[in-house]
Design a protein around this motif. Structure first.
Motif, PDB file in Angstrom:
ATOM      1  N   GLN A   2       0.838  -1.194   0.000  1.00 20.52           N
ATOM      2  CA  GLN A   2       0.000   0.000   0.000  1.00 20.52           C
ATOM      3  C   GLN A   2       0.874   1.245   0.000  1.00 20.52           C
ATOM      4  OE1 GLN A   2      -2.406  -0.361   3.532  1.00 20.52           O
ATOM      5  NE2 GLN A   2      -4.122  -1.133   2.330  1.00 20.52           N
ATOM      6  N   VAL A   3       0.405   2.275  -0.690  1.00 16.90           N
ATOM      7  CA  VAL A   3       1.052   3.578  -0.676  1.00 16.90           C
ATOM      8  C   VAL A   3       0.069   4.534  -0.022  1.00 16.90           C
ATOM      9  CG1 VAL A   3       2.051   5.419  -2.064  1.00 16.90           C
ATOM     10  CG2 VAL A   3       2.297   3.044  -2.796  1.00 16.90           C
ATOM     11  N   VAL A   9       5.672  13.110   0.621  1.00 17.30           N
ATOM     12  CA  VAL A   9       7.073  13.522   0.780  1.00 17.30           C
ATOM     13  C   VAL A   9       7.990  12.319   0.570  1.00 17.30           C
ATOM     14  CG1 VAL A   9       8.791  14.422   2.395  1.00 17.30           C
ATOM     15  CG2 VAL A   9       6.533  15.480   2.265  1.00 17.30           C
ATOM     16  N   ARG A  10       7.662  11.202   1.192  1.00 16.68           N
ATOM     17  CA  ARG A  10       8.448   9.974   1.020  1.00 16.68           C
ATOM     18  C   ARG A  10       8.394   9.524  -0.444  1.00 16.68           C
ATOM     19  NH1 ARG A  10       6.977   4.766   0.645  1.00 16.68           N
ATOM     20  NH2 ARG A  10       8.582   3.212   0.998  1.00 16.68           N
ATOM     21  N   ALA A  11       7.206   9.549  -1.019  1.00 18.02           N
ATOM     22  CA  ALA A  11       7.035   9.107  -2.402  1.00 18.02           C
ATOM     23  C   ALA A  11       7.801  10.008  -3.369  1.00 18.02           C
ATOM     24  CB  ALA A  11       5.552   9.073  -2.755  1.00 18.02           C
ATOM     25  N   ALA A  12       7.765  11.310  -3.151  1.00 14.62           N
ATOM     26  CA  ALA A  12       8.510  12.241  -4.009  1.00 14.62           C
ATOM     27  C   ALA A  12      10.014  12.045  -3.831  1.00 14.62           C
ATOM     28  CB  ALA A  12       8.119  13.679  -3.683  1.00 14.62           C
ATOM     29  N   SER A 113       6.021   2.937 -10.092  1.00 18.46           N
ATOM     30  CA  SER A 113       5.145   3.819 -10.851  1.00 18.46           C
ATOM     31  C   SER A 113       4.074   4.421  -9.949  1.00 18.46           C
ATOM     32  CB  SER A 113       4.509   3.033 -12.006  1.00 18.46           C
ATOM     33  OG  SER A 113       3.679   3.866 -12.773  1.00 18.46           O
ATOM     34  N   LEU A 114       3.461   3.577  -9.145  1.00 20.11           N
ATOM     35  CA  LEU A 114       2.435   4.049  -8.224  1.00 20.11           C
ATOM     36  C   LEU A 114       3.021   5.035  -7.211  1.00 20.11           C
ATOM     37  CD1 LEU A 114      -0.415   3.967  -7.056  1.00 20.11           C
ATOM     38  CD2 LEU A 114       0.268   1.940  -5.759  1.00 20.11           C
ATOM     39  N   ILE A 115       4.161   4.702  -6.646  1.00 25.47           N
ATOM     40  CA  ILE A 115       4.802   5.585  -5.660  1.00 25.47           C
ATOM     41  C   ILE A 115       5.146   6.934  -6.282  1.00 25.47           C
ATOM     42  CG2 ILE A 115       6.906   5.914  -4.293  1.00 25.47           C
ATOM     43  CD1 ILE A 115       6.805   2.853  -3.759  1.00 25.47           C
ATOM     44  N   CYS A 116       5.759   6.922  -7.464  1.00 22.11           N
ATOM     45  CA  CYS A 116       6.131   8.174  -8.129  1.00 22.11           C
ATOM     46  C   CYS A 116       4.888   9.001  -8.466  1.00 22.11           C
ATOM     47  CB  CYS A 116       6.936   7.888  -9.395  1.00 22.11           C
ATOM     48  SG  CYS A 116       8.573   7.208  -9.075  1.00 22.11           S
ATOM     49  N   GLY A 117       3.845   8.342  -8.951  1.00 19.36           N
ATOM     50  CA  GLY A 117       2.608   9.047  -9.279  1.00 19.36           C
ATOM     51  C   GLY A 117       1.986   9.711  -8.064  1.00 19.36           C
ATOM     52  N   VAL A 118       1.917   8.983  -6.954  1.00 14.29           N
ATOM     53  CA  VAL A 118       1.360   9.539  -5.715  1.00 14.29           C
ATOM     54  C   VAL A 118       2.229  10.706  -5.232  1.00 14.29           C
ATOM     55  CG1 VAL A 118       0.979   9.051  -3.254  1.00 14.29           C
ATOM     56  CG2 VAL A 118       0.111   7.477  -4.993  1.00 14.29           C
ATOM     57  N   GLY A 119       3.548  10.553  -5.301  1.00 13.16           N
ATOM     58  CA  GLY A 119       4.445  11.630  -4.872  1.00 13.16           C
ATOM     59  C   GLY A 119       4.269  12.893  -5.700  1.00 13.16           C
ATOM     60  N   ILE A 120       4.215  12.728  -7.015  1.00 14.57           N
ATOM     61  CA  ILE A 120       4.064  13.890  -7.897  1.00 14.57           C
ATOM     62  C   ILE A 120       2.712  14.565  -7.674  1.00 14.57           C
ATOM     63  CG2 ILE A 120       3.809  14.580 -10.322  1.00 14.57           C
ATOM     64  CD1 ILE A 120       5.985  12.421 -10.945  1.00 14.57           C
ATOM     65  N   LEU A 121       1.640  13.770  -7.620  1.00 12.11           N
ATOM     66  CA  LEU A 121       0.313  14.351  -7.406  1.00 12.11           C
ATOM     67  C   LEU A 121       0.224  15.059  -6.056  1.00 12.11           C
ATOM     68  CD1 LEU A 121      -1.939  11.504  -8.818  1.00 12.11           C
ATOM     69  CD2 LEU A 121      -1.621  13.783  -9.800  1.00 12.11           C
ATOM     70  N   GLY A 122       0.809  14.477  -5.023  1.00 13.25           N
ATOM     71  CA  GLY A 122       0.784  15.095  -3.700  1.00 13.25           C
ATOM     72  C   GLY A 122       1.528  16.419  -3.664  1.00 13.25           C
TER      73      GLY A 122
END
Length: 179
Positions: A2-3, A9-12, A113-122
């Motif tokens: 889960q992300v 911040v962690r994801a970015a 991909s999911l982590i990067c996407g969540v980081g960028i969107l956040g």
């Protein structure tokens, strides 16, 4: 896996680390040769498929392109596409927070991909598109997502690029003084 959606911040940070493994940042040397070590460092699924490394290299190029062209609408569209491996939004426990889960059988590339996407969107939502930057060090080709509170980060890897600039400035001052 889960992300957590509010842990952008962690994801970015993971997205920044991923793009800064590229050969152009390291003057021709790829720093993502050991995908298993990168996956282990960030608690990602173990790479098991033959094409995992190539898939992560393609993802790295996609994320770098988004960071290099920080138009808000483009960032949202691109990051939304990165979150496609998601299985669904759930409520995570301890403490209860919204999280997105990977689909069963997802690869390490899907997880990244999911982590990067969540980081960028956040970051786009919370801090703004101006937080996507190129490294200020004159000899570096790195890029980063600035998640610091004041938003004044200048280097992709402060411990490396920032230190190099500080040492160069220090030596230049001593040279001007004739020491």
């Amino acid at each position: 896996m889960q992300v957590v959606l509010d842990d952008y911040v962690r994801a970015a940070g993971i997205a920044t680390e991923l793009v800064n493994t590229a050969p152009e940042v390291w003057h021709g040397e790829d720093h993502l040769l050991d995908l298993a070590a990168f996956a282990d460092l960030h608690s990602l699924p173990e790479p098991t498929r033959p094409g995992d490394l190539r898939a992560v290299h393609r993802l790295r190029a996609t994320v770098r392109d988004l960071i290099d062209h920080p138009d808000r609408a483009r960032l949202i569209t691109g990051a939304s596409a990165l979150t496609s491996p998601a299985g669904g939004v759930t409520l995570a426990d301890n403490p209860p927070r919204w999280a997105v889960s990977l689909q069963p059988g997802a690869s390490v590339s899907d997880a990244l991909s999911l982590i990067c996407g969540v980081g960028i969107l956040g970051v786009v939502r919370t801090l703004g598109a101006e937080r996507f930057r190129a490294c200020s060090a004159p000899t570096c080709q790195g890029a980063f997502i600035d998640t610091t509170r004041p938003g004044r980060r200048r280097y992709c890897m402060p411990g490396l690029c920032g230190n190099r600039v500080n040492v160069a400035n220090h030596r230049a001052r001593f040279k001007r003084r004739g020491v």
